[in-house]
Structures are given as C-alpha cells and as structure tokens.
Write a protein that holds these residues in place. Structure first.
Motif, PDB file in Angstrom:
ATOM      1  N   SER A   1       2.188  -2.977  -1.424  1.00  0.00           N
ATOM      2  CA  SER A   1       2.785  -2.423  -0.204  1.00  0.00           C
ATOM      3  C   SER A   1       3.196  -3.539   0.749  1.00  0.00           C
ATOM      4  CB  SER A   1       1.808  -1.479   0.497  1.00  0.00           C
ATOM      5  OG  SER A   1       1.565  -0.348  -0.290  1.00  0.00           O
ATOM      6  N   ALA A   2       2.335  -4.524   0.920  1.00  0.00           N
ATOM      7  CA  ALA A   2       2.653  -5.655   1.794  1.00  0.00           C
ATOM      8  C   ALA A   2       3.858  -6.420   1.266  1.00  0.00           C
ATOM      9  CB  ALA A   2       1.447  -6.587   1.916  1.00  0.00           C
ATOM     10  N   ARG A   3       3.921  -6.615  -0.051  1.00  0.00           N
ATOM     11  CA  ARG A   3       5.058  -7.327  -0.647  1.00  0.00           C
ATOM     12  C   ARG A   3       6.349  -6.540  -0.463  1.00  0.00           C
ATOM     13  NH1 ARG A   3       3.422  -8.576  -5.921  1.00  0.00           N
ATOM     14  NH2 ARG A   3       4.045  -6.491  -6.530  1.00  0.00           N
ATOM     15  N   GLN A   4       6.296  -5.223  -0.604  1.00  0.00           N
ATOM     16  CA  GLN A   4       7.487  -4.400  -0.430  1.00  0.00           C
ATOM     17  C   GLN A   4       7.954  -4.428   1.032  1.00  0.00           C
ATOM     18  OE1 GLN A   4       8.484  -4.324  -3.546  1.00  0.00           O
ATOM     19  NE2 GLN A   4       9.240  -2.260  -3.247  1.00  0.00           N
ATOM     20  N   LYS A   5       7.010  -4.390   1.973  1.00  0.00           N
ATOM     21  CA  LYS A   5       7.391  -4.473   3.384  1.00  0.00           C
ATOM     22  C   LYS A   5       8.049  -5.820   3.681  1.00  0.00           C
ATOM     23  CE  LYS A   5       3.887  -1.351   5.198  1.00  0.00           C
ATOM     24  NZ  LYS A   5       2.645  -1.231   5.978  1.00  0.00           N
ATOM     25  N   ARG A   6       7.459  -6.889   3.151  1.00  0.00           N
ATOM     26  CA  ARG A   6       8.012  -8.228   3.353  1.00  0.00           C
ATOM     27  C   ARG A   6       9.398  -8.320   2.727  1.00  0.00           C
ATOM     28  NH1 ARG A   6       3.739 -10.707   1.937  1.00  0.00           N
ATOM     29  NH2 ARG A   6       4.203 -10.829  -0.273  1.00  0.00           N
ATOM     30  N   ARG A   7       9.550  -7.745   1.565  1.00  0.00           N
ATOM     31  CA  ARG A   7      10.846  -7.737   0.876  1.00  0.00           C
ATOM     32  C   ARG A   7      11.884  -7.005   1.715  1.00  0.00           C
ATOM     33  NH1 ARG A   7      12.161  -3.845  -3.986  1.00  0.00           N
ATOM     34  NH2 ARG A   7      14.292  -4.468  -4.370  1.00  0.00           N
TER      35      ARG A   7
ATOM     36  N   ILE B   1     -18.790  -0.699 -12.749  1.00  0.00           N
ATOM     37  CA  ILE B   1     -17.509  -1.033 -13.379  1.00  0.00           C
ATOM     38  C   ILE B   1     -16.419  -0.106 -12.867  1.00  0.00           C
ATOM     39  CG2 ILE B   1     -16.260  -1.019 -15.578  1.00  0.00           C
ATOM     40  CD1 ILE B   1     -18.903  -2.037 -16.877  1.00  0.00           C
ATOM     41  N   ILE B   2     -16.723   1.195 -12.779  1.00  0.00           N
ATOM     42  CA  ILE B   2     -15.733   2.149 -12.284  1.00  0.00           C
ATOM     43  C   ILE B   2     -15.410   1.872 -10.818  1.00  0.00           C
ATOM     44  CG2 ILE B   2     -15.361   4.589 -11.720  1.00  0.00           C
ATOM     45  CD1 ILE B   2     -16.884   5.247 -14.328  1.00  0.00           C
ATOM     46  N   ASP B   3     -16.430   1.624 -10.005  1.00  0.00           N
ATOM     47  CA  ASP B   3     -16.202   1.312  -8.590  1.00  0.00           C
ATOM     48  C   ASP B   3     -15.359   0.047  -8.441  1.00  0.00           C
ATOM     49  OD1 ASP B   3     -17.656   3.529  -7.851  1.00  0.00           O
ATOM     50  OD2 ASP B   3     -19.499   2.409  -7.380  1.00  0.00           O
ATOM     51  N   ASN B   4     -15.635  -0.962  -9.283  1.00  0.00           N
ATOM     52  CA  ASN B   4     -14.856  -2.191  -9.251  1.00  0.00           C
ATOM     53  C   ASN B   4     -13.399  -1.914  -9.639  1.00  0.00           C
ATOM     54  OD1 ASN B   4     -14.357  -4.975  -9.007  1.00  0.00           O
ATOM     55  ND2 ASN B   4     -14.590  -5.218 -11.217  1.00  0.00           N
ATOM     56  N   GLY B   5     -13.184  -1.073 -10.647  1.00  0.00           N
ATOM     57  CA  GLY B   5     -11.824  -0.718 -11.061  1.00  0.00           C
ATOM     58  C   GLY B   5     -11.068   0.003  -9.959  1.00  0.00           C
ATOM     59  N   ILE B   6     -11.746   0.904  -9.266  1.00  0.00           N
ATOM     60  CA  ILE B   6     -11.116   1.626  -8.158  1.00  0.00           C
ATOM     61  C   ILE B   6     -10.788   0.671  -7.014  1.00  0.00           C
ATOM     62  CG2 ILE B   6     -11.543   3.364  -6.370  1.00  0.00           C
ATOM     63  CD1 ILE B   6     -13.160   4.917  -8.533  1.00  0.00           C
ATOM     64  N   ALA B   7     -11.732  -0.203  -6.674  1.00  0.00           N
ATOM     65  CA  ALA B   7     -11.494  -1.176  -5.605  1.00  0.00           C
ATOM     66  C   ALA B   7     -10.340  -2.110  -5.967  1.00  0.00           C
ATOM     67  CB  ALA B   7     -12.760  -1.980  -5.325  1.00  0.00           C
ATOM     68  N   GLU B   8     -10.287  -2.539  -7.222  1.00  0.00           N
ATOM     69  CA  GLU B   8      -9.194  -3.419  -7.679  1.00  0.00           C
ATOM     70  C   GLU B   8      -7.854  -2.703  -7.565  1.00  0.00           C
ATOM     71  OE1 GLU B   8      -7.029  -6.540  -9.098  1.00  0.00           O
ATOM     72  OE2 GLU B   8      -9.145  -6.575  -8.560  1.00  0.00           O
ATOM     73  N   SER B   9      -7.828  -1.437  -7.943  1.00  0.00           N
ATOM     74  CA  SER B   9      -6.601  -0.647  -7.866  1.00  0.00           C
ATOM     75  C   SER B   9      -6.135  -0.495  -6.420  1.00  0.00           C
ATOM     76  CB  SER B   9      -6.839   0.723  -8.499  1.00  0.00           C
ATOM     77  OG  SER B   9      -5.686   1.504  -8.435  1.00  0.00           O
ATOM     78  N   GLU B  10      -7.065  -0.206  -5.519  1.00  0.00           N
ATOM     79  CA  GLU B  10      -6.715  -0.088  -4.105  1.00  0.00           C
ATOM     80  C   GLU B  10      -6.210  -1.413  -3.554  1.00  0.00           C
ATOM     81  OE1 GLU B  10     -10.362   1.356  -2.432  1.00  0.00           O
ATOM     82  OE2 GLU B  10      -9.947   3.440  -3.007  1.00  0.00           O
ATOM     83  N   HIS B  11      -6.852  -2.505  -3.940  1.00  0.00           N
ATOM     84  CA  HIS B  11      -6.438  -3.838  -3.491  1.00  0.00           C
ATOM     85  C   HIS B  11      -5.024  -4.156  -3.994  1.00  0.00           C
ATOM     86  CE1 HIS B  11      -6.680  -8.035  -2.386  1.00  0.00           C
ATOM     87  NE2 HIS B  11      -6.454  -8.390  -3.645  1.00  0.00           N
ATOM     88  N   ARG B  12      -4.758  -3.851  -5.269  1.00  0.00           N
ATOM     89  CA  ARG B  12      -3.437  -4.111  -5.847  1.00  0.00           C
ATOM     90  C   ARG B  12      -2.360  -3.302  -5.118  1.00  0.00           C
ATOM     91  NH1 ARG B  12      -2.449  -1.212 -10.080  1.00  0.00           N
ATOM     92  NH2 ARG B  12      -4.528  -1.523 -10.916  1.00  0.00           N
ATOM     93  N   ARG B  13      -2.657  -2.037  -4.833  1.00  0.00           N
ATOM     94  CA  ARG B  13      -1.687  -1.203  -4.102  1.00  0.00           C
ATOM     95  C   ARG B  13      -1.418  -1.762  -2.706  1.00  0.00           C
ATOM     96  NH1 ARG B  13      -4.880   3.418  -5.826  1.00  0.00           N
ATOM     97  NH2 ARG B  13      -4.120   3.994  -7.874  1.00  0.00           N
TER      98      ARG B  13
END
Length: 170
Positions: A89-95, A73-85
C-alpha cells in the motif's frame, strides 16, 4: 483415487499446477527405473501444496514437537501477510504521488513552452513559435494519456520476471 496429472486434471485444476510441479511430474514420467503403474501411483498420490503457511499435516507435526508451534506459525504468517500488504500500500501511494508529481512538472514545462511559443508568434516568429507550441501540446497530451494509464494500471512497477509464475498459479 483421482490421478493428479496434467492429462487427467480438469482445466480448472490444470491451471493451478505451477511450472515446478509440472517439471516434477515430467521427471517421474521420464524415470526409466519405474514401471508405468508405479509412475501412475506416484503421480496419483503426489500432494502439491504451496502457500505462506505450511501444509496442515506439517503444522500438526510441528505442534506435536512443540506445543503451540502451529499457532505461532499461523500467527507469524498472518502478521507477515499484513506487513506485506502495508508495504505494498505504501509503495502504491508513493508510486501515485510520483506519477502525479511528474505529470504536474511536465504540465508546467509544457505551459512554459506554450507561453514561449505565444511570445515567439507575437514577435513575428510564427513558424518556430508554432513548432514549439505544437510540440509542447503533443507532449503534454501524450504524457497525460501515458500517466493516466500508468495510474490506473493494477500491475506494480517491476520487471515481468514473476508475472509468468503468477499466471500459471492462478
């Protein structure tokens, strides 16, 4: 034991109580079936927790049911957080690229209007040439100021729907 209600919490802890938590506390206070001591005990022992990873007690329960579940669960939460970031970042670059592209295109259009204005003035159409040139310059300057503030703004392009919730939870 410290009472966990809005009236007795220091200001730093009061600002961390979300609207939903405040509504729960208010519902306990408005309950007519409970005595005031019971209400205060319930509010004092309430534990409010939020976050991407479950409360440690809940994690311990999952781990008791299935060995290694808490780590997953913790590993999944960390992976989700990294994915969201990464997505943010991609959205901000596109913006940023869209803002720069719109600024460049508008600058080109305004430059064409100014060149046309210059040509009109040189062709003895001084009034209309001045109007075109002046309006193009005003639009150009206004757009640059608008885009600069948009590019330097830390807020994302979105509605204000979640901004009130963020302010309460900060």
């Amino acid at each position: 034991m410290e009472k966990q209600n809005k009236e007795t919490l220091p200001d730093s802890k009061q600002s961390k109580i979300t609207k939903v938590d405040q509504e729960i506390i208010e519902q306990v206070r408005k309950n007519r079936d409970l005595t005031s001591d019971a209400k205060e005990n319930i509010i004092a022992t309430m534990e409010m927790y939020s976050g991407p990873i479950p409360h440690p007690n809940i994690l311990a329960g999952y781990d008791a049911l299935y060995k290694g579940a808490a780590k997953k669960i913790i590993d999944n939460g960390i992976a989700e957080s990294e994915h969201r970031r990464k997505l943010e970042s991609a959205r901000q670059k596109r913006r940023g690229r869209l803002a720069w592209a719109s600024m460049i295109i508008l600058a080109l259009i305004c430059t064409i209007f100014m060149i046309g204005s210059f040509w009109l003035i040189m062709s003895n159409h001084k009034i209309i040439g001045s109007v075109f040139g002046g309006s193009a310059f005003v639009v150009l300057v206004g757009t640059f100021f608008n885009k600069i503030s948009e590019l330097t703004d830390v807020n994302d392009i979105s509605t204000n729907k979640n901004k009130d919730d963020e302010k309460v939870s900060e």
